[in-house]
Write an enzyme that holds these catalytic residues in place. Sequence first.
Site, PDB file in Angstrom:
ATOM      1  N   GLY A 111       0.773  57.339  71.245  1.00  0.00           N
ATOM      2  CA  GLY A 111       0.305  57.093  69.845  1.00  0.00           C
ATOM      3  C   GLY A 111      -0.285  55.771  69.621  1.00  0.00           C
ATOM      4  O   GLY A 111      -0.249  54.943  70.581  1.00  0.00           O
ATOM      5  N   ASP A 132       4.893  62.947  75.175  1.00  0.00           N
ATOM      6  CA  ASP A 132       3.857  63.131  74.137  1.00  0.00           C
ATOM      7  C   ASP A 132       3.328  64.417  74.068  1.00  0.00           C
ATOM      8  O   ASP A 132       2.865  65.047  75.303  1.00  0.00           O
ATOM      9  CB  ASP A 132       2.870  62.006  74.098  1.00  0.00           C
ATOM     10  CG  ASP A 132       2.183  61.706  72.846  1.00  0.00           C
ATOM     11  OD1 ASP A 132       2.514  60.592  72.250  1.00  0.00           O
ATOM     12  OD2 ASP A 132       1.717  62.633  72.098  1.00  0.00           O
ATOM     13  N   THR A 136      -1.418  63.438  67.539  1.00  0.00           N
ATOM     14  CA  THR A 136      -2.125  62.400  67.149  1.00  0.00           C
ATOM     15  C   THR A 136      -2.493  61.502  68.333  1.00  0.00           C
ATOM     16  O   THR A 136      -3.336  60.541  68.173  1.00  0.00           O
ATOM     17  CB  THR A 136      -1.708  62.011  65.880  1.00  0.00           C
ATOM     18  OG1 THR A 136      -0.267  61.636  66.141  1.00  0.00           O
ATOM     19  CG2 THR A 136      -1.643  62.875  64.865  1.00  0.00           C
ATOM     20  N   THR A 191       9.562  68.124  63.799  1.00  0.00           N
ATOM     21  CA  THR A 191       9.421  67.160  64.709  1.00  0.00           C
ATOM     22  C   THR A 191      10.594  66.067  64.297  1.00  0.00           C
ATOM     23  O   THR A 191      11.281  65.476  65.021  1.00  0.00           O
ATOM     24  CB  THR A 191       7.981  66.465  64.655  1.00  0.00           C
ATOM     25  OG1 THR A 191       7.134  67.329  65.174  1.00  0.00           O
ATOM     26  CG2 THR A 191       8.109  65.149  65.521  1.00  0.00           C
ATOM     27  N   LYS A 204      23.186  60.742  73.954  1.00  0.00           N
ATOM     28  CA  LYS A 204      24.614  61.047  73.884  1.00  0.00           C
ATOM     29  C   LYS A 204      24.683  61.227  75.347  1.00  0.00           C
ATOM     30  O   LYS A 204      25.928  60.812  75.832  1.00  0.00           O
ATOM     31  CB  LYS A 204      24.588  62.121  73.021  1.00  0.00           C
ATOM     32  CG  LYS A 204      26.086  62.481  73.110  1.00  0.00           C
ATOM     33  CD  LYS A 204      26.730  63.750  72.074  1.00  0.00           C
ATOM     34  CE  LYS A 204      27.261  64.895  72.724  1.00  0.00           C
ATOM     35  NZ  LYS A 204      27.556  66.088  71.814  1.00  0.00           N
ATOM     36  N   TYR A 244       7.512  64.325  55.566  1.00  0.00           N
ATOM     37  CA  TYR A 244       7.455  63.118  56.229  1.00  0.00           C
ATOM     38  C   TYR A 244       8.835  62.121  55.672  1.00  0.00           C
ATOM     39  O   TYR A 244       9.763  61.818  56.344  1.00  0.00           O
ATOM     40  CB  TYR A 244       6.040  62.122  56.047  1.00  0.00           C
ATOM     41  CG  TYR A 244       6.041  60.827  56.933  1.00  0.00           C
ATOM     42  CD1 TYR A 244       5.975  61.062  58.237  1.00  0.00           C
ATOM     43  CD2 TYR A 244       6.018  59.508  56.456  1.00  0.00           C
ATOM     44  CE1 TYR A 244       5.872  59.750  58.922  1.00  0.00           C
ATOM     45  CE2 TYR A 244       6.016  58.407  56.935  1.00  0.00           C
ATOM     46  CZ  TYR A 244       5.742  58.616  58.420  1.00  0.00           C
ATOM     47  OH  TYR A 244       5.722  57.376  59.170  1.00  0.00           O
TER      48      TYR A 244
HETATM   49  P1  NAD Z   1       0.656  57.975  65.771  1.00  0.00           P
HETATM   50  O1  NAD Z   1       0.089  59.434  65.002  1.00  0.00           O
HETATM   51  O2  NAD Z   1      -0.506  57.272  66.183  1.00  0.00           O
HETATM   52  O3  NAD Z   1       1.541  58.370  66.943  1.00  0.00           O
HETATM   53  C1  NAD Z   1       2.630  59.266  66.939  1.00  0.00           C
HETATM   54  C2  NAD Z   1       2.578  59.751  68.495  1.00  0.00           C
HETATM   55  O4  NAD Z   1       3.769  60.942  68.539  1.00  0.00           O
HETATM   56  C3  NAD Z   1       1.381  60.332  68.934  1.00  0.00           C
HETATM   57  O5  NAD Z   1       1.022  60.453  70.278  1.00  0.00           O
HETATM   58  C4  NAD Z   1       1.621  62.179  68.667  1.00  0.00           C
HETATM   59  O6  NAD Z   1       0.850  62.825  69.582  1.00  0.00           O
HETATM   60  C5  NAD Z   1       3.006  62.104  69.066  1.00  0.00           C
HETATM   61  N1  NAD Z   1       3.665  63.166  68.570  1.00  0.00           N
HETATM   62  C6  NAD Z   1       3.571  63.710  67.370  1.00  0.00           C
HETATM   63  N2  NAD Z   1       4.400  64.875  67.396  1.00  0.00           N
HETATM   64  C7  NAD Z   1       4.951  65.133  68.322  1.00  0.00           C
HETATM   65  C8  NAD Z   1       5.893  66.132  68.803  1.00  0.00           C
HETATM   66  N3  NAD Z   1       6.317  66.928  68.275  1.00  0.00           N
HETATM   67  N4  NAD Z   1       6.271  65.959  70.142  1.00  0.00           N
HETATM   68  C9  NAD Z   1       5.801  64.859  71.040  1.00  0.00           C
HETATM   69  N5  NAD Z   1       5.074  63.975  70.493  1.00  0.00           N
HETATM   70  C10 NAD Z   1       4.457  64.142  69.202  1.00  0.00           C
HETATM   71  O7  NAD Z   1       1.248  57.352  64.827  1.00  0.00           O
HETATM   72  P2  NAD Z   1       1.845  55.839  64.858  1.00  0.00           P
HETATM   73  O8  NAD Z   1       1.413  54.932  63.810  1.00  0.00           O
HETATM   74  O9  NAD Z   1       1.845  55.125  66.153  1.00  0.00           O
HETATM   75  O10 NAD Z   1       3.358  56.032  64.407  1.00  0.00           O
HETATM   76  C11 NAD Z   1       4.499  55.967  65.448  1.00  0.00           C
HETATM   77  C12 NAD Z   1       5.718  56.278  64.922  1.00  0.00           C
HETATM   78  O11 NAD Z   1       6.135  54.996  63.872  1.00  0.00           O
HETATM   79  C13 NAD Z   1       6.029  57.355  63.905  1.00  0.00           C
HETATM   80  O12 NAD Z   1       7.332  57.451  64.084  1.00  0.00           O
HETATM   81  C14 NAD Z   1       5.777  56.787  62.538  1.00  0.00           C
HETATM   82  O13 NAD Z   1       6.510  57.574  61.627  1.00  0.00           O
HETATM   83  C15 NAD Z   1       6.301  55.399  62.567  1.00  0.00           C
HETATM   84  N6  NAD Z   1       5.650  54.414  61.513  1.00  0.00           N
HETATM   85  C16 NAD Z   1       4.424  54.220  61.829  1.00  0.00           C
HETATM   86  C17 NAD Z   1       3.964  53.303  60.657  1.00  0.00           C
HETATM   87  C18 NAD Z   1       2.520  52.743  60.889  1.00  0.00           C
HETATM   88  O14 NAD Z   1       1.998  52.116  59.838  1.00  0.00           O
HETATM   89  N7  NAD Z   1       1.788  52.916  61.876  1.00  0.00           N
HETATM   90  C19 NAD Z   1       4.522  52.887  59.541  1.00  0.00           C
HETATM   91  C20 NAD Z   1       6.158  53.587  59.387  1.00  0.00           C
HETATM   92  C21 NAD Z   1       6.510  54.156  60.344  1.00  0.00           C
HETATM   93  N1  UDP Z   2      19.528  67.773  74.510  1.00  0.00           N
HETATM   94  C1  UDP Z   2      18.420  67.592  75.115  1.00  0.00           C
HETATM   95  N2  UDP Z   2      18.557  66.641  76.430  1.00  0.00           N
HETATM   96  C2  UDP Z   2      19.449  66.317  76.903  1.00  0.00           C
HETATM   97  C3  UDP Z   2      20.728  66.759  76.074  1.00  0.00           C
HETATM   98  C4  UDP Z   2      20.581  67.387  74.828  1.00  0.00           C
HETATM   99  O1  UDP Z   2      17.076  67.877  74.708  1.00  0.00           O
HETATM  100  O2  UDP Z   2      19.706  65.624  77.921  1.00  0.00           O
HETATM  101  C5  UDP Z   2      19.423  68.693  73.087  1.00  0.00           C
HETATM  102  C6  UDP Z   2      20.153  69.922  73.290  1.00  0.00           C
HETATM  103  O3  UDP Z   2      19.608  70.721  73.809  1.00  0.00           O
HETATM  104  C7  UDP Z   2      20.702  69.954  71.898  1.00  0.00           C
HETATM  105  C8  UDP Z   2      20.478  68.437  70.971  1.00  0.00           C
HETATM  106  O4  UDP Z   2      19.902  67.641  72.278  1.00  0.00           O
HETATM  107  O5  UDP Z   2      19.527  71.078  71.204  1.00  0.00           O
HETATM  108  C9  UDP Z   2      21.724  67.963  70.622  1.00  0.00           C
HETATM  109  O6  UDP Z   2      22.593  67.792  71.845  1.00  0.00           O
HETATM  110  P1  UDP Z   2      24.135  67.963  71.564  1.00  0.00           P
HETATM  111  O7  UDP Z   2      24.753  67.723  72.786  1.00  0.00           O
HETATM  112  O8  UDP Z   2      24.362  66.906  70.824  1.00  0.00           O
HETATM  113  O9  UDP Z   2      24.461  69.350  70.846  1.00  0.00           O
HETATM  114  P2  UDP Z   2      24.945  70.402  71.364  1.00  0.00           P
HETATM  115  O10 UDP Z   2      24.236  70.901  72.605  1.00  0.00           O
HETATM  116  O11 UDP Z   2      26.276  70.650  71.625  1.00  0.00           O
HETATM  117  O12 UDP Z   2      24.350  71.633  70.307  1.00  0.00           O
END
Ligand code: NAD
Ligand code: UDP
Length: 423
Positions: A111, A132, A136, A191, A204, A244
Amino acid sequence: MSATTVPTPINGTKNDSRVILGKDGQPIVTVGLKRFGFDSEVPLEALRELYMRPQYVQANSGSGAADDTGAKAIYHPNDGTISYTTLSRFPPVKFLPPSERKRILVTGGAGFVGSHLVDRLMMLGHEVTVLDNFFTGSRTTVNHWVGHPNFEMVRHDVVEPFMIECDQIYHLACPASPPHYQYNAVKTIKTSFMGTLNMLGLAKRTKARFLISSTSEVYGDPEVHPQPEDYWGHVNPIGIRACYDEGKRVAETLTYGYHRQDNVDVRVVRIFNTYGPRMNPYDGRVVSNFIIQALKGEDLTVYGDGTQTRSFQFIHDLIDGMIALMNSSETRPVNIGNTDEFSIGEFAEIVSEVVAKVQKEDGIVAPKVKIVYKPLPGDDPQRRRPDTTRAKEVLDWQPRWNVRMGVEEMVRYYKAKMAQGAL
Ligand code: NAD
Ligand code: UDP
Ligand code: UDP
């Protein structure tokens, strides 16, 4: 290189040779800070070459069909095709001994913010994995690192568990622009909640240090101005921004839950409105909207009467703050943002002036753009400005870029993309 070295003009695009002056009137030659034994200083020009570089060269352009990093992407205008070969050379990165080299996971690394963070961490010599789902983000933001031995890109959705061994996690994955995070509100909440839960579970298990990118939106439509970190906020839990705002609030709650219960080493950055090159030009946020509209000679769309305020921070200042926070011992939330506050109406004027200045310098005569008023979206915060006392005290961080310099940098970036036909 020290920040007081006399700068050489930066040559990014045609007619683009200028010295960038910071808020203090001093030239900005390097970005990054030396803090807590972690030196994140990088020459600005080296970063600029990454985001200003063309995405391809044109066939028959006589340029030898390879840019200065060795990338070979050749556009053939005759039949509208593009051919690629694998990158063969990369920008030089710092050579770190294995004991200093960290394995760093950046979620949302494709992003806008993530890609700049990745550039910085790569230049500093670390091993970087980008996670990613490209909702977006785009591969083009980081493809200049694909193939580098220190770089790995994984297409994965953070809502699903993920296993990797790492030392630090920057957890950024989440859409940030209102039209994008409202497009599928339930997915945004998943997310923020499930994605953050998984990344905390990963932290952890690996004992990695975990930094989450939170937001000024946790303060909602604030009744306290400017907003310090101990203000609890004023958020409508059922409004259109709640997916959000409340998502980020619960993500912070989870972060401190894992910190208290499982001793996860956490850092929380509350980011205020940030802009800069690589921002998706059509993601609907105000800075990209205004610049693209002005460059196309279209009317600037001000929502409401334009009296609502925001404080705009340039991307390099944010990355400085994030890296400093990650490497500090501060576990409380820290606001990172610029304290210069503008009404949206004033900001529209600034953008139109900066675009007119750049166009004039490039020999383009363009009529002054007009402002049109559109309805204000629901729950739009009226005022926003960070109280950055904590960042100053604990990180010795302060924003360096003023808004005109930052907007000009972004205008030149979009102009370069437009000239290439990439916008
Ligand atoms: P962006 O939309 O450009 O980037 C977000 C990235 O996250 C993208 O590459 C998108 O593909 C990826 N993404 C979204 N959902 C995902 C998912 N479920 N799994 C994996 N990847 C996922 O936005 P940005 O401006 O770069 O923001 C980045 C971070 O900074 C965000 O957490 C945002 O909340 C935070 N933030 C940004 C601003 C700003 O002004 N830019 C302000 C406050 C907070
Ligand atoms: N998890 C993950 N990667 C890791 C370890 C954990 O994605 O390397 C995920 C795991 O599947 C769970 C979440 O993180 O959904 C929280 O993990 P935690 O060990 O705290 O909780 P538990 O698995 O005991 O519910
Ligand atoms: N805004 C505007 N015109 C636009 C896009 C946004 O006037 O084309 C306004 C929006 O209503 C808000 C401010 O600009 O008051 C900042 O909007 P953005 O979406 O960039 O960020 P956020 O509201 O999340 O701070």
